[in-house]
Design a protein around this motif. Structure first.
Motif, mmCIF file in Angstrom:
data_model
loop_
_atom_site.group_PDB
_atom_site.id
_atom_site.type_symbol
_atom_site.label_atom_id
_atom_site.label_comp_id
_atom_site.label_asym_id
_atom_site.label_seq_id
_atom_site.Cartn_x
_atom_site.Cartn_y
_atom_site.Cartn_z
ATOM 1 N N ARG A 41 -42.490 54.356 -62.844
ATOM 2 C CA ARG A 41 -41.637 54.714 -61.797
ATOM 3 C C ARG A 41 -40.240 53.521 -61.712
ATOM 4 O O ARG A 41 -39.277 53.567 -61.382
ATOM 5 C CB ARG A 41 -41.939 55.177 -60.512
ATOM 6 C CG ARG A 41 -42.920 56.463 -60.730
ATOM 7 C CD ARG A 41 -42.351 57.589 -61.510
ATOM 8 N NE ARG A 41 -40.827 57.997 -61.268
ATOM 9 C CZ ARG A 41 -40.666 58.929 -60.364
ATOM 10 N NH1 ARG A 41 -41.676 59.417 -59.720
ATOM 11 N NH2 ARG A 41 -39.318 59.276 -60.051
ATOM 12 N N ALA A 42 -40.716 52.405 -61.899
ATOM 13 C CA ALA A 42 -40.188 51.128 -61.842
ATOM 14 C C ALA A 42 -39.271 50.842 -63.147
ATOM 15 O O ALA A 42 -38.920 49.796 -63.388
ATOM 16 C CB ALA A 42 -40.998 49.967 -61.462
ATOM 17 N N GLU B 89 -32.915 48.073 -48.398
ATOM 18 C CA GLU B 89 -32.943 47.455 -49.646
ATOM 19 C C GLU B 89 -33.310 48.444 -50.759
ATOM 20 O O GLU B 89 -34.685 48.355 -50.715
ATOM 21 C CB GLU B 89 -33.254 46.032 -49.567
ATOM 22 C CG GLU B 89 -32.974 45.490 -50.967
ATOM 23 C CD GLU B 89 -33.399 43.853 -51.056
ATOM 24 O OE1 GLU B 89 -34.115 43.262 -50.188
ATOM 25 O OE2 GLU B 89 -33.128 43.333 -52.131
ATOM 26 N N CYS C 37 -36.172 46.263 -53.933
ATOM 27 C CA CYS C 37 -36.113 44.838 -53.539
ATOM 28 C C CYS C 37 -36.999 43.791 -54.099
ATOM 29 O O CYS C 37 -36.670 42.741 -53.954
ATOM 30 C CB CYS C 37 -36.605 45.041 -51.897
ATOM 31 S SG CYS C 37 -38.298 45.610 -51.659
ATOM 32 N N VAL D 14 -33.303 38.481 -52.848
ATOM 33 C CA VAL D 14 -31.991 38.807 -51.993
ATOM 34 C C VAL D 14 -32.463 39.130 -50.631
ATOM 35 O O VAL D 14 -31.914 38.867 -49.541
ATOM 36 C CB VAL D 14 -31.435 40.058 -52.453
ATOM 37 C CG1 VAL D 14 -30.362 40.742 -51.798
ATOM 38 C CG2 VAL D 14 -30.868 39.652 -53.865
ATOM 39 N N ALA E 189 -42.048 53.432 -53.697
ATOM 40 C CA ALA E 189 -41.344 55.033 -54.158
ATOM 41 C C ALA E 189 -40.283 54.534 -55.115
ATOM 42 O O ALA E 189 -39.515 53.595 -55.081
ATOM 43 C CB ALA E 189 -40.903 55.681 -53.025
ATOM 44 N N GLY F 262 -29.332 44.825 -58.831
ATOM 45 C CA GLY F 262 -30.389 45.003 -60.006
ATOM 46 C C GLY F 262 -30.978 46.165 -60.171
ATOM 47 O O GLY F 262 -31.803 46.438 -61.288
ATOM 48 N N LEU G 195 -30.667 50.595 -63.893
ATOM 49 C CA LEU G 195 -31.831 50.915 -64.654
ATOM 50 C C LEU G 195 -32.269 52.265 -64.633
ATOM 51 O O LEU G 195 -32.945 52.819 -65.476
ATOM 52 C CB LEU G 195 -33.048 49.840 -63.825
ATOM 53 C CG LEU G 195 -33.029 48.673 -63.493
ATOM 54 C CD1 LEU G 195 -34.190 48.226 -62.869
ATOM 55 C CD2 LEU G 195 -32.820 47.988 -65.121
HETATM 56 C C1 LIG Z 1 -33.875 43.703 -61.690
HETATM 57 S S1 LIG Z 1 -35.065 43.938 -60.530
HETATM 58 C C2 LIG Z 1 -34.117 43.334 -59.198
HETATM 59 C C3 LIG Z 1 -35.093 43.044 -58.023
HETATM 60 C C4 LIG Z 1 -34.387 42.192 -56.843
HETATM 61 N N1 LIG Z 1 -33.538 43.132 -56.229
HETATM 62 C C5 LIG Z 1 -33.916 41.081 -56.985
HETATM 63 O O1 LIG Z 1 -32.548 41.011 -57.087
HETATM 64 O O2 LIG Z 1 -34.765 40.220 -57.210
HETATM 65 C C6 LIG Z 1 -35.012 45.540 -60.493
HETATM 66 C C7 LIG Z 1 -36.046 46.026 -59.431
HETATM 67 O O3 LIG Z 1 -35.868 47.378 -59.376
HETATM 68 C C8 LIG Z 1 -37.022 48.151 -59.205
HETATM 69 N N2 LIG Z 1 -36.905 49.344 -59.719
HETATM 70 C C9 LIG Z 1 -36.870 49.859 -60.953
HETATM 71 N N3 LIG Z 1 -36.646 51.213 -60.901
HETATM 72 C C10 LIG Z 1 -36.745 51.549 -59.774
HETATM 73 C C11 LIG Z 1 -36.733 52.894 -59.037
HETATM 74 N N4 LIG Z 1 -36.551 53.908 -59.554
HETATM 75 N N5 LIG Z 1 -36.784 52.915 -57.841
HETATM 76 C C12 LIG Z 1 -37.094 51.756 -56.994
HETATM 77 N N6 LIG Z 1 -37.049 50.627 -57.399
HETATM 78 C C13 LIG Z 1 -36.878 50.336 -58.794
HETATM 79 C C14 LIG Z 1 -38.048 47.216 -60.094
HETATM 80 O O4 LIG Z 1 -39.315 47.261 -59.793
HETATM 81 C C15 LIG Z 1 -37.490 45.747 -59.747
HETATM 82 O O5 LIG Z 1 -38.052 45.235 -58.560
#
Ligand SMILES: C[S@@+](CC[C@H](N)C(=O)[O-])C[C@H]1O[C@@H](n2cnc3c(N)ncnc32)[C@H](O)[C@@H]1O
Length: 189
Positions: free
Chosen positions: A3-4, A42, A45, A50, A86, A105, A109
């Motif tokens: 899901r990530a 956030e 996160c 951040v 989630a 970030g 995605l």
């Molecule tokens: C590029 S990282 C950025 C993490 C953090 N915000 C930072 O700046 O270090 C992207 C983050 O989004 C999370 N992520 C990806 N898809 C997601 C989703 N559908 N829902 C929640 N988190 C998600 C990932 O697990 C990861 O922690």
């Protein structure tokens, strides 16, 4: 299914390679615009780069991430912060209201339909005058995420601003951080 969007599979590499400070300056300035104790959600996160400046600014943070590994690291770093593992688009925190929402970030995605869902949920969860900060390239484009090798997509400044206006936001001029990431600043009317 991850899901990530690939970040669970690559969580350890992400934590090793994520610059420890990029994004903090802009988030710090944004966070200091709230009164201490204000509630900030956030999304995405991660392990808390951040988040660190938002916690340091005295905000009441709520963290959401779909990667259990990254959220575990976040919880170790901030044992007092409420979290939910989630997908952002399904977060139960959207049943609450917040003074601010931040997503660094994350938005790009998500598939386009999920981006629209998240922006709508953010609008509904923000109090009047609440502020939303998120990153995405200014240009409408797709690219391959260097870490996950999955496709990312920005809807571009015109589409994001149009969507945000339609959701009742005012959008001010964006900024770019030390890592060339573009930030959108929006305030709920
Ligand atoms: C590029 S990282 C950025 C993490 C953090 N915000 C930072 O700046 O270090 C992207 C983050 O989004 C999370 N992520 C990806 N898809 C997601 C989703 N559908 N829902 C929640 N988190 C998600 C990932 O697990 C990861 O922690």
């Amino acid at each position: 299914m991850d899901r990530a969007n690939g970040y669970e599979e690559h969580a350890d590499t992400f934590m090793r390679s994520r610059h420890p400070h990029i994004g903090q300056k802009i988030a710090d300035e944004w966070g200091r615009g709230f009164t201490p104790g204000a509630t900030v959600l956030e999304l995405g996160c991660g392990d808390g780069v951040v988040s660190q400046v938002l916690v340091d600014a005295g905000l009441t943070l709520y963290g959401v991430d779909a990667s259990p590994t990254l959220l575990r690291a976040f919880r170790e770093r901030f044992p007092g912060v409420e979290t939910e593992c989630a997908a952002a688009e399904e977060s139960t925190y959207f049943n609450r209201t917040f003074d601010g929402v931040v997503a660094v970030g994350l938005i790009f995605l998500l598939p386009e339909s999920a981006q629209r869902i998240v922006l709508t949920k953010v609008a509904n969860a923000l109090k009047a005058g609440g502020r939303f900060l998120f990153t995405a390239p200014r240009e409408a484009c797709t690219w391959v995420d260097v870490l996950t090798k999955r496709e990312s997509r920005s809807l571009g400044v015109e589409e994001y601003e149009g969507l945000l206006h339609g959701l009742g936001f005012e959008v001010s001029s964006g900024r770019v951080d030390e890592g060339e990431n573009h930030y959108f600043f929006a305030v709920k009317g």
